[in-house]
Design a protein around this motif. Sequence first.
Motif, short mmCIF file in Angstrom:
data_model
loop_
_atom_site.label_atom_id
_atom_site.label_comp_id
_atom_site.label_asym_id
_atom_site.label_seq_id
_atom_site.Cartn_x
_atom_site.Cartn_y
_atom_site.Cartn_z
N ASN A 372 0.74 -1.21 -0.08
CA ASN A 372 -0.17 -0.11 0.05
C ASN A 372 0.70 0.99 0.04
OD1 ASN A 372 -2.55 -1.21 -0.04
ND2 ASN A 372 -2.54 -1.19 1.95
N ALA A 373 1.79 1.12 0.76
CA ALA A 373 2.80 2.28 0.81
C ALA A 373 3.54 2.56 -0.67
CB ALA A 373 3.85 2.08 1.75
N LEU A 374 3.88 1.29 -1.29
CA LEU A 374 4.64 1.53 -2.53
C LEU A 374 3.41 2.35 -3.60
CD1 LEU A 374 6.36 -1.72 -2.48
CD2 LEU A 374 7.39 0.56 -2.46
N LYS A 375 2.31 2.35 -3.46
CA LYS A 375 1.18 2.81 -4.38
C LYS A 375 1.48 4.22 -4.68
CE LYS A 375 -2.34 -0.67 -3.59
NZ LYS A 375 -3.88 -1.03 -3.13
N LYS A 376 2.22 4.77 -3.63
CA LYS A 376 2.22 6.28 -3.91
C LYS A 376 3.38 6.45 -4.74
CE LYS A 376 0.96 7.50 0.71
NZ LYS A 376 1.52 8.07 2.41
N ASP A 377 4.07 5.53 -5.12
CA ASP A 377 5.26 5.73 -5.96
C ASP A 377 5.02 5.62 -7.51
OD1 ASP A 377 7.77 5.51 -6.96
OD2 ASP A 377 8.69 4.05 -5.70
N LYS A 378 5.54 6.65 -8.23
CA LYS A 378 4.97 6.67 -9.73
C LYS A 378 5.90 5.48 -10.45
CE LYS A 378 8.08 10.26 -11.44
NZ LYS A 378 8.84 10.43 -10.15
N ASN A 379 7.10 5.07 -10.04
CA ASN A 379 7.84 3.74 -10.39
C ASN A 379 7.14 2.73 -10.14
OD1 ASN A 379 9.52 6.02 -11.39
ND2 ASN A 379 11.28 5.03 -10.78
N ARG A 380 7.10 1.96 -11.09
CA ARG A 380 6.37 0.45 -10.89
C ARG A 380 7.16 -0.36 -9.85
NH1 ARG A 380 4.45 -2.02 -16.01
NH2 ARG A 380 3.37 -0.09 -16.04
N SER A 381 6.67 -1.08 -9.19
CA SER A 381 7.40 -2.06 -8.03
C SER A 381 6.50 -3.28 -7.96
CB SER A 381 7.69 -1.33 -6.96
OG SER A 381 6.26 -1.13 -6.10
N ASN A 382 7.24 -4.30 -7.54
CA ASN A 382 6.55 -5.59 -7.45
C ASN A 382 6.99 -6.26 -6.23
OD1 ASN A 382 5.24 -7.95 -7.76
ND2 ASN A 382 6.60 -8.97 -9.57
N VAL A 383 6.07 -6.55 -5.08
CA VAL A 383 6.75 -7.24 -4.07
C VAL A 383 6.39 -8.62 -4.18
CG1 VAL A 383 6.12 -7.76 -1.63
CG2 VAL A 383 6.06 -5.22 -2.46
N LEU A 384 7.27 -9.60 -4.31
CA LEU A 384 7.34 -10.98 -4.54
C LEU A 384 6.86 -11.87 -3.50
CD1 LEU A 384 10.42 -11.20 -6.83
CD2 LEU A 384 8.04 -10.87 -7.63
N GLY A 385 7.04 -11.46 -2.36
CA GLY A 385 6.78 -12.19 -1.13
C GLY A 385 7.78 -12.35 -0.51
N MET A 386 7.39 -13.37 0.61
CA MET A 386 8.64 -13.71 1.89
C MET A 386 9.05 -15.15 1.22
SD MET A 386 9.13 -12.42 5.14
CE MET A 386 7.74 -11.80 5.71
N THR A 387 10.54 -15.13 1.34
CA THR A 387 11.14 -16.13 1.30
C THR A 387 11.06 -17.03 2.22
OG1 THR A 387 13.27 -15.67 1.74
CG2 THR A 387 12.69 -14.85 -0.22
N HIS A 388 11.66 -18.61 1.85
CA HIS A 388 11.91 -19.31 3.04
C HIS A 388 12.73 -19.12 4.22
CE1 HIS A 388 14.99 -20.84 0.26
NE2 HIS A 388 15.32 -21.40 1.19
N LEU A 389 13.46 -18.32 3.66
CA LEU A 389 14.66 -17.65 4.75
C LEU A 389 14.01 -16.54 5.77
CD1 LEU A 389 17.64 -17.74 2.57
CD2 LEU A 389 17.16 -19.33 4.27
N GLY A 390 12.82 -16.04 5.42
CA GLY A 390 12.16 -14.92 5.94
C GLY A 390 12.68 -13.49 5.59
N LEU A 391 12.98 -13.42 4.12
CA LEU A 391 13.34 -12.31 3.43
C LEU A 391 12.30 -11.99 2.43
CD1 LEU A 391 17.25 -13.02 2.66
CD2 LEU A 391 16.31 -11.91 4.79
N VAL A 392 12.07 -10.43 2.56
CA VAL A 392 10.91 -9.96 1.37
C VAL A 392 11.83 -9.89 0.09
CG1 VAL A 392 9.29 -8.45 0.80
CG2 VAL A 392 9.44 -9.25 3.13
N GLU A 393 11.40 -10.38 -0.98
CA GLU A 393 11.91 -9.95 -2.21
C GLU A 393 11.18 -8.97 -3.10
OE1 GLU A 393 14.49 -13.87 -3.73
OE2 GLU A 393 12.26 -14.01 -4.03
N MET A 394 11.66 -8.08 -3.56
CA MET A 394 10.77 -7.13 -4.42
C MET A 394 11.78 -6.50 -5.56
SD MET A 394 10.38 -3.58 -2.19
CE MET A 394 10.00 -2.77 -3.60
N THR A 395 10.97 -5.85 -6.37
CA THR A 395 11.76 -4.75 -7.49
C THR A 395 10.89 -3.64 -7.44
OG1 THR A 395 10.38 -5.93 -9.21
CG2 THR A 395 12.51 -7.19 -8.81
N ARG A 396 11.87 -2.77 -8.06
CA ARG A 396 11.49 -1.32 -8.28
C ARG A 396 12.10 -1.05 -9.58
NH1 ARG A 396 13.00 4.00 -7.39
NH2 ARG A 396 11.18 5.40 -6.98
#
Length: 494
Positions: A372-396
């Motif tokens: 929701n916070a990333l929706k304010k950003d005009k640059n497109r982003s993609n939150v891929l989710g949580m990995t099995h290591l507990g890390l969040v992967e995303m791209t911008r």
Amino acid sequence: MAIIIKEIVVDVSFGQTRAAVLEDNELVEIYMEDQEDQSIVGNIYKGLVDNVLPGMGAAFIDIGTGKNAFLYVKDVLPELLNYNGELSIDSENIRSYRIEDYLKIGQEVLIQIVKDPIGNKGARATTHITLPGRFAVLMPTADYIGVSRRIEDEAERERLKDMAAQVKPPNMGIIVRTAGEGCSLSDLKSDMEFLNTLWTNVLGKSEKTSAPKLIHKDMSLFFRIVRDMFTKEIDKLTINNKEYYEKALEIISMTSPVLKSRINYFDKFYEIFDYYKIEEKIEKIISKKVWLKSGGYIVIDQTEALTVVDVNTGKYVGSKDLPDTVLKTNIEAAKEIARQLRLRDIGGIIIIDFIDMNNDEHESLVLEVLRNALKKDKNRSNVLGMTHLGLVEMTRKKVVQPKTNIMQSICPYCSGTGRVLSKQTIFKKIEFEINKALFNKNNRKIEIFVHPDLGYEFINTYSDEIRSLSEKYNKDINIIPDETIPKDEFRIYN
């Protein structure tokens, strides 16, 4: 829903233009452009194919800037664009198209830059030309109609699509921009007539010149701000340069006269960014550690390949229990991370190490807050989710180099292992101190001691401005080279 006050503050001085976007007085975006080092995004070149790489599905294009641009096969296939201007095939099927079937070494090709050179990588180019106007974007190489995703009202979207169909040039595409919401048919028609003429001129110039050659240069930062960002969502545009203020009034009077009253000229005896407390916030951009209001903090580490963000509770001990403390810290961090990515212009792969949560509902909630916070950003982003290591992967989406690259340069004393303030940042600090010293009535002389490399360049670049200030305030301003002073420091005496 609370109303957010949005402002744009523009500082034009000493060969540099800076524009800050504020939301409720909080800095959320900063743009910087030097006269000597302008972005080439949007520029159109007649390029020369220098090399074709079948194994990478790409080609290197000589655009005459000393560093070749990179052109992927998918950016040579306009017939594959769908209604929304996106590729209608997936990444697997794109491999069936061979770059060598479309481009040959020595071939001339008309391209547009979509991503600035970053580090050792050259600019990213496309043959899908786009020409932005105030209300719409003309797509000369694709035939479709689109409307900005930020315009959410369905009735308005349909109205704009109908009008766009009436003004769209044959066999070309049109996208109505966010600024086009509420515009009239005549507004869109004027935009299309101007852009169609511009495209005709681009083609004409391209036919008369040999590659590599710059065919069309996009507007400077200030005019892009007025054209692209100053919409009805912005409550105030403040400019500290009289000439640019009048130009902004002139442009908006013709395109969006209802916004004219929102343009303000800043004529106070202060540095405009200092007055709005922006300067101190900009300096924090280069800091790896960002404190949260609760007492927690995040650490941002940027590399060429990816960016890693680590979340810590810091001084925050909570008031209920450990899961609640962790959840509140992670939620606050998610909002701040989205703001920092936007503010620092961080793109590419981003890994976020939130504090461990042993609760699936808490993890889902934190991810939802981040999205929701990333929706304010005009640059497109993609939150891929949580990995099995507990890390969040995303791209911008990466378009320009990160702000830290602009504000800092590689340290010459440590072979690139550390970073110091860039020359433009030092020049800005010198300018700020000079302006402060000018208001001291008890002296007639101002002496600034700097490293010779910076001193000579400062004198050569800004001698006219220094002379003008000296005459205006009847004071001697002397820049004195001193080898004993580090390149990222200076001393001022008055």
